[in-house]
Design a protein around this motif. Structure first.
Motif, short mmCIF file in Angstrom:
data_model
loop_
_atom_site.label_atom_id
_atom_site.label_comp_id
_atom_site.label_asym_id
_atom_site.label_seq_id
_atom_site.Cartn_x
_atom_site.Cartn_y
_atom_site.Cartn_z
N ASP A 92 -1.83 6.48 3.41
CA ASP A 92 -1.21 5.17 3.59
C ASP A 92 -1.97 4.05 2.88
O ASP A 92 -1.36 3.14 2.32
CB ASP A 92 -1.07 4.84 5.08
CG ASP A 92 0.02 5.68 5.74
OD1 ASP A 92 0.88 6.22 5.00
OD2 ASP A 92 -0.01 5.79 6.98
N GLU A 93 -3.28 4.10 2.87
CA GLU A 93 -4.08 3.05 2.22
C GLU A 93 -3.76 2.97 0.72
O GLU A 93 -3.59 1.89 0.16
CB GLU A 93 -5.57 3.33 2.43
CG GLU A 93 -6.48 2.29 1.80
CD GLU A 93 -7.95 2.63 2.01
OE1 GLU A 93 -8.67 2.72 1.00
OE2 GLU A 93 -8.35 2.81 3.18
N ASP A 96 -0.30 1.49 0.12
CA ASP A 96 -0.31 0.03 0.23
C ASP A 96 -0.83 -0.60 -1.06
O ASP A 96 -0.29 -1.60 -1.53
CB ASP A 96 -1.17 -0.42 1.42
CG ASP A 96 -0.54 -0.07 2.77
OD1 ASP A 96 0.67 0.19 2.81
OD2 ASP A 96 -1.29 -0.06 3.77
N GLN A 97 -1.87 -0.03 -1.64
CA GLN A 97 -2.41 -0.55 -2.89
C GLN A 97 -1.38 -0.45 -4.01
O GLN A 97 -1.19 -1.40 -4.77
CB GLN A 97 -3.67 0.22 -3.30
CG GLN A 97 -4.90 -0.10 -2.49
CD GLN A 97 -6.09 0.73 -2.94
OE1 GLN A 97 -5.98 1.93 -3.16
NE2 GLN A 97 -7.24 0.07 -3.07
N SER A 99 1.87 -0.24 -3.71
CA SER A 99 2.97 -1.17 -3.42
C SER A 99 2.61 -2.59 -3.83
O SER A 99 3.44 -3.30 -4.41
CB SER A 99 3.33 -1.14 -1.94
OG SER A 99 3.86 0.11 -1.59
#
Length: 111
Positions: A92-93, A96-97, A99
């Motif tokens: 997920d991290e 997010d980056q 995105s």
């Protein structure tokens, strides 16, 4: 005549993106292989066959006949699908980056 060429070009693009043989493609379209060969050659077919193809592919008849940019759109959708498979493997991290970077890129392109 141009519309016939579009149909032929668009069906060839679909077949190539999906890496289908003529036999596989004719089965998917539910039309005889001889009919498919003729359509791919010059784009001419009956309205009933064009509708059958459209329904089999779940693609609007207008797009298959009129859209000159269908092959490019198909390529982009195929590419996005491949990227989605790649993207979904990230934690997920990282997602997010990515995105965030894509949002910044979109802002630059959109100006």
């Amino acid at each position: 005549m141009e519309k016939c060429n579009n149909l032929s070009k668009n069906l060839k693009a679909y077949q190539n993106i999906r890496s289908l043989s003529l036999v596989e493609f004719s089965k998917e379209l539910d039309i005889p292989m001889s009919t498919l060969k003729a359509i791919l050659k010059d784009g001419n077919t009956t309205l009933a066959t064009a509708i059958r193809i459209s329904n089999s592919l779940d693609i609007g008849l207008d797009m298959l006949i009129y859209d000159k940019h269908f092959p490019e759109k198909l390529f982009i959708l195929h590419y996005i699908d491949n990227c989605n498979n790649w993207y979904s493997s990230f934690p997920d991290e990282k997602k997010d980056q990515i995105s965030g970077l894509l949002e910044e890129l979109w802002e630059v392109i959109d100006k």
